[in-house]
Design an enzyme around this catalytic site. Structure first.
Site, PDB file in Angstrom:
ATOM      1  N   ASN A   1       0.843  -1.204   0.000  1.00 21.90           N
ATOM      2  CA  ASN A   1       0.000   0.000   0.000  1.00 21.90           C
ATOM      3  C   ASN A   1       0.872   1.245   0.000  1.00 21.90           C
ATOM      4  OD1 ASN A   1       0.527   0.860   2.840  1.00 21.90           O
ATOM      5  ND2 ASN A   1      -0.366  -1.147   3.256  1.00 21.90           N
TER       6      ASN A   1
ATOM      7  N   ASP B   1      -4.335  -9.541  13.113  1.00 19.04           N
ATOM      8  CA  ASP B   1      -4.419  -8.121  13.448  1.00 19.04           C
ATOM      9  C   ASP B   1      -3.536  -7.878  14.676  1.00 19.04           C
ATOM     10  OD1 ASP B   1      -5.259  -5.590  14.561  1.00 19.04           O
ATOM     11  OD2 ASP B   1      -6.856  -5.654  13.082  1.00 19.04           O
TER      12      ASP B   1
HETATM   13  O1  PMT Z   1       3.168   6.003   6.512  1.00 20.00           O
HETATM   14  P1  PMT Z   1       2.704   7.380   6.069  1.00 20.00           P
HETATM   15  O2  PMT Z   1       2.868   7.602   4.590  1.00 20.00           O
HETATM   16  O3  PMT Z   1       3.319   8.482   6.901  1.00 20.00           O
HETATM   17  O4  PMT Z   1       1.122   7.460   6.308  1.00 20.00           O
HETATM   18  C1  PMT Z   1       0.638   7.418   7.620  1.00 20.00           C
HETATM   19  C2  PMT Z   1      -0.611   6.515   7.701  1.00 20.00           C
HETATM   20  C3  PMT Z   1      -1.734   7.100   6.891  1.00 20.00           C
HETATM   21  C4  PMT Z   1      -0.281   5.110   7.207  1.00 20.00           C
HETATM   22  C5  PMT Z   1      -0.969   6.453   9.234  1.00 20.00           C
HETATM   23  O5  PMT Z   1      -1.253   7.747   9.693  1.00 20.00           O
HETATM   24  C6  PMT Z   1      -2.166   5.559   9.481  1.00 20.00           C
HETATM   25  O6  PMT Z   1      -3.318   5.950   9.398  1.00 20.00           O
HETATM   26  N1  PMT Z   1      -1.893   4.266   9.811  1.00 20.00           N
HETATM   27  C7  PMT Z   1      -2.911   3.196   9.963  1.00 20.00           C
HETATM   28  C8  PMT Z   1      -3.265   2.708   8.620  1.00 20.00           C
HETATM   29  C9  PMT Z   1      -4.224   1.573   8.622  1.00 20.00           C
HETATM   30  O7  PMT Z   1      -3.948   0.594   7.973  1.00 20.00           O
HETATM   31  O8  PMT Z   1      -5.275   1.678   9.364  1.00 20.00           O
HETATM   32  P2  PMT Z   1      -6.393   0.517   9.535  1.00 20.00           P
HETATM   33  O9  PMT Z   1      -7.625   1.272   9.725  1.00 20.00           O
HETATM   34  O10 PMT Z   1      -6.352  -0.450   8.434  1.00 20.00           O
HETATM   35  O11 PMT Z   1      -5.932  -0.239  10.819  1.00 20.00           O
HETATM   36  C10 PMT Z   1      -6.340   0.152  12.119  1.00 20.00           C
HETATM   37  C11 PMT Z   1      -5.245  -0.103  13.115  1.00 20.00           C
HETATM   38  O12 PMT Z   1      -4.977  -1.508  13.219  1.00 20.00           O
HETATM   39  C12 PMT Z   1      -3.918   0.531  12.786  1.00 20.00           C
HETATM   40  O13 PMT Z   1      -3.357   0.958  14.000  1.00 20.00           O
HETATM   41  C13 PMT Z   1      -3.089  -0.608  12.201  1.00 20.00           C
HETATM   42  O14 PMT Z   1      -1.690  -0.435  12.426  1.00 20.00           O
HETATM   43  C14 PMT Z   1      -3.626  -1.800  12.997  1.00 20.00           C
HETATM   44  N2  PMT Z   1      -3.560  -3.067  12.243  1.00 20.00           N
HETATM   45  C15 PMT Z   1      -4.321  -3.244  11.133  1.00 20.00           C
HETATM   46  C16 PMT Z   1      -4.286  -4.463  10.499  1.00 20.00           C
HETATM   47  C17 PMT Z   1      -3.460  -5.485  10.992  1.00 20.00           C
HETATM   48  N3  PMT Z   1      -3.392  -6.662  10.398  1.00 20.00           N
HETATM   49  N4  PMT Z   1      -2.718  -5.282  12.086  1.00 20.00           N
HETATM   50  C18 PMT Z   1      -2.746  -4.081  12.730  1.00 20.00           C
HETATM   51  O15 PMT Z   1      -2.055  -3.904  13.721  1.00 20.00           O
END
Ligand code: PMT
Length: 417
Positions: A231, A325
């Protein structure tokens, strides 16, 4: 030995070494300029700050503006000058509390008898005195005034008070004064002020000894040995959070997916590629006090990754299965759970609803949500704009600013928490 002396690489590496030895490099200093004739020397301080790699923000008091102009300060510092306490524009961009939190150190130069008196008595009737009163950072005060004013009992008492409040008083020195008199009251020479700040940062030992873990960047989920699903995450936000934590004395581990970013040696950087590797590395580095999950972890991986390169074909069906996750797992295992678990949410729509859903479903303490439809922020930008959602329904909004500034503010909130 001859080669060592003449090698251009060597000069280059010595250059890097000297730069990293500069204790002011990358520091953030808030300079407060008060109204005294020595104010003209603050322009030289700004020049020396820039030469030493310092980022500066400046507050110019009303009386200070009688001696130097905002234009000359902005031209030299390449940043905005803050003047009014009750300015709508300032409060929207960076309010007085954020301004006091932003800096690694505050320098008041020149500090007049009037400002010193206000600081000693907790008076906060303008931006400079309010920021100083609200600050939780070291404040250096470089007094400059007429010799009689400096020797006056009230000034002596005020200075003694400031010392007990942990202000660092540097100077004044003895010499000819602008008013024609001679004695103690001249502001320290700008070079000497810079040296004092350098030695402060050289000896600065952060007080916190908390441990923190940060995940950052994307993950690569392999289809075959040469192809993967990934991504747009650059890792910038997570790296900046790790830097802010480390700067505040946290023993910091950064678990990073593939990025092009570099980070200081005092941060324990662990490179991973897949979500599974990120998960294992996270478990290996627990327990910690604070965990911040800013990585954009691939939600899915390929069910049967091919061990050899897949040949081109008319149609290729890939079966995906869910990745673990990491945030959810860590949050829901009591034996592993850090005291504070902070997740991120990258959303294109319904930001508030989805952020709250993640807060509850993933059982984290805070969710920091960013709207990734906005091209100016989020993925791969140097800027961000986030909302922090808490368990008690409270929301803090951090307005559009550099990811480094957003990170400093998040870490400030973690420390306060
Ligand atoms: O890296 P940059 O270019 O600086 O951009 C920053 C960002 C946009 C990536 C960052 O600010 C951000 O929003 N990160 C989370 C991105 C994300 O994938 O969010 P999510 O909504 O899919 O996941 C929610 C949370 O669960 C996040 O804390 C993620 O790290 C965690 N997660 C998700 C899936 C997974 N399999 N394991 C996780 O730990």
């Amino acid at each position: 030995i001859y080669y060592w002396f003449i090698s251009p690489c060597n000069f280059w590496s010595i250059g890097i070494l000297i730069h990293t030895m500069n204790n002011l490099n990358n520091k953030k200093v808030l300079l407060i300029i008060c109204g005294g004739i020595a104010a003209y020397k603050s322009l030289e301080i700004i020049r020396l700050f820039k030469k030493n790699g310092v980022t500066i923000k400046t507050i110019l008091t009303k009386n200070g503006a009688e001696f130097v102009t905002p234009l000359s300060i902005t031209s030299l510092s390449q940043s905005k000058v803050y003047q009014d306490l009750f300015s709508l524009e300032n409060e929207a961009e960076m309010d007085h509390i954020s301004l006091s939190r932003w800096a690694d150190l505050i320098l008041i130069a020149p500090a007049t008898a009037n400002t010193i008196s206000k600081l000693a008595n907790g008076i906060s009737d303008d931006l400079a005195s309010t920021v100083a009163l609200a600050s939780n950072k070291k404040i250096f005060v470089a007094p400059a005034m007429n010799v009689r004013m400096w020797e006056h009992q009230s000034t002596k008492e005020n200075i003694a008070k400031l010392k007990t409040y942990n202000y660092k008083i540097i100077g004044p020195t003895i010499g000819d004064m602008a008013c024609g008199e001679y004695g103690e009251g001249k502001m320290l020479d700008p070079k000497e002020i810079i040296n004092q700040l350098k030695s402060y940062f050289k000896n600065f030992k952060p007080k916190n000894k908390f441990k923190a873990i940060v995940t950052a960047g994307p993950t690569n989920e392999y289809i075959d040995p040469v192809r993967f699903i990934t991504n747009k995450s650059s890792g910038k936000q997570g790296y900046e959070i790790a830097k802010s934590l480390s700067k505040q004395g946290f023993d910091t581990t950064l678990i990073s997916g593939p990025t092009n970013l570099k980070i200081e040696n005092n941060i324990n950087l662990i490179h991973v590629e897949t979500a599974e590797e990120m998960f294992q590395a996270t478990l290996k580095n627990l327990p910690v006090d604070v965990a911040i999950f800013s990585a954009a972890v691939g939600d899915y991986k390929i069910k049967n990754t091919s061990k050899i390169k897949i040949k081109k074909q008319d149609k290729l069906n890939l079966e995906l299965e869910k990745n673990v996750d990491i945030l959810n797992y860590v949050s829901n295992h009591n034996s592993l759970r850090p005291k504070l678990v902070v997740g991120f949410a990258a959303e294109t729509n319904n930001l508030e609803d989805y952020a709250n859903k993640k807060l509850n479903e993933k059982n984290c303490d805070w969710i920091i949500a960013n709207d990734v439809m906005n091209k100016k922020i989020g993925f791969n930008s140097d800027y961000n704009e986030v909302s922090i959602f808490y368990k008690n329904d409270k929301i803090d909004k951090l307005a559009y600013k550099l990811k480094s500034e957003i990170s400093d503010e998040i870490v400030e909130k973690i420390i306060n928490h």
